[in-house]
Design an enzyme around this catalytic site. Structure first.
Site, PDB file in Angstrom:
ATOM      1  N   ARG A 137      12.116 -12.508  -5.719  1.00 33.66           N
ATOM      2  CA  ARG A 137      13.114 -11.494  -6.080  1.00 33.66           C
ATOM      3  C   ARG A 137      14.422 -11.714  -5.299  1.00 33.66           C
ATOM      4  O   ARG A 137      14.402 -12.044  -4.120  1.00 33.66           O
ATOM      5  CB  ARG A 137      12.551 -10.109  -5.765  1.00 33.66           C
ATOM      6  CG  ARG A 137      13.539  -8.980  -5.985  1.00 33.66           C
ATOM      7  CD  ARG A 137      12.855  -7.663  -6.090  1.00 33.66           C
ATOM      8  NE  ARG A 137      12.401  -7.154  -4.812  1.00 33.66           N
ATOM      9  CZ  ARG A 137      11.819  -5.956  -4.657  1.00 33.66           C
ATOM     10  NH1 ARG A 137      11.621  -5.184  -5.713  1.00 33.66           N
ATOM     11  NH2 ARG A 137      11.432  -5.556  -3.469  1.00 33.66           N
ATOM     12  N   LYS A 144       8.785  -0.201 -10.193  1.00 39.02           N
ATOM     13  CA  LYS A 144       9.164   1.216 -10.129  1.00 39.02           C
ATOM     14  C   LYS A 144      10.686   1.379 -10.232  1.00 39.02           C
ATOM     15  O   LYS A 144      11.174   2.227 -10.960  1.00 39.02           O
ATOM     16  CB  LYS A 144       8.681   1.857  -8.814  1.00 39.02           C
ATOM     17  CG  LYS A 144       7.182   1.795  -8.615  1.00 39.02           C
ATOM     18  CD  LYS A 144       6.727   2.596  -7.394  1.00 39.02           C
ATOM     19  CE  LYS A 144       7.291   2.084  -6.074  1.00 39.02           C
ATOM     20  NZ  LYS A 144       6.810   0.733  -5.687  1.00 39.02           N
TER      21      LYS A 144
END
Ligand code: AMP
Length: 218
Positions: free
Chosen positions: A128, A14
């Site tokens: 990440r 997103k």
């Protein structure tokens, strides 16, 4: 006018799509997660309230989040459209958003739902890494920085978000399934939902989102 919600589990992309959409449509990007992380870093009263929820991978209470979003949507830069990322996350948040928008004579024009398999999300999130300074996003396997630990763009320090550890990631995905997934049906019923496969390359997903938005504008 584009008043958009980006919906999807943590790690679906997103934030990445939001950055590309900001470049294309010049709309403000409102990420409630970014707002909370900044508040925690500052140690503001909001940050002190939110910290324990973020660390545990739990949702911040609805009234706190909705208050912040309403205030943000009231700002002059949001009057020509906006991109909401990570909000709403529960049915009550969506209902409160709808009643606020109705009150001010506005409405959501598109809900972009990005789907990704949960095992893929766990690999993406635990790998990440983020720049502390410019928030550029890296991945230890898929997109490592040229110099380990140092941001390619600004030379800032690259770190792992506290909530990207495996235990918290699993908790966040559980919370997503229980509290946020019902929003898919909520927005499908209003005829606003468009679903995309977030396992496709970033640019492909972006092109498909833009196509859907343009088609809607007519
Ligand atoms: P994100 O960066 O969107 O994954 O958000 C990080 C964390 O911020 C979440 O795990 C929650 O603790 C909190 N948060 C962000 N957005 C919301 C929201 N709409 N409602 C409740 N908590 C939120």
């Amino acid at each position: 006018m584009i008043n958009m919600i980006l919906l999807g589990p943590p790690g679906a992309g997103k934030g990445t799509q939001a950055e590309l959409l900001v470049d294309r449509y010049h709309l403000p990007h409102i990420s409630t997660g970014d707002i909370f992380r900044a508040a925690v870093k500052e140690g503001s009263p909001l940050g002190q309230k939110a910290k324990a929820f973020l660390d545990a991978g739990k949702l911040v209470p609805d009234d706190i989040v909705v208050g912040i979003v309403k205030e943000r949507l009231n700002q002059p830069d949001c009057q020509e459209g906006f991109i909401l990322d990570g909000f709403p996350r529960t049915i009550p948040q969506a209902e409160m958003l709808d009643s606020y928008l109705t009150e001010v004579g506005r409405q959501i024009t598109a809900v972009i739902n990005i789907e990704v398999d949960f095992e893929v999300l766990i690999r993406r999130l635990t790998g990440r890494r983020v720049c502390r300074n410019c928030h550029a996003v890296y991945h230890i396997a898929n997109k490592p920085a040229k110099n380990p630990g140092i941001c390619d763009h600004c030379g800032g320090e690259i770190y792992q978000r506290d909530d990207d550890t495996e235990e918290t990631v699993r908790k966040r995905l559980e919370v997503y399934q229980e509290q946020t997934e019902p929003l898919i049906d909520y927005y499908r019923k209003c005829g606003k939902l468009k679903t995309f496969n977030g396992e496709e390359p970033i640019q492909t997903v972006f092109d498909q989102i833009c196509f859907a938005l343009e088609e809607q504008k007519g």
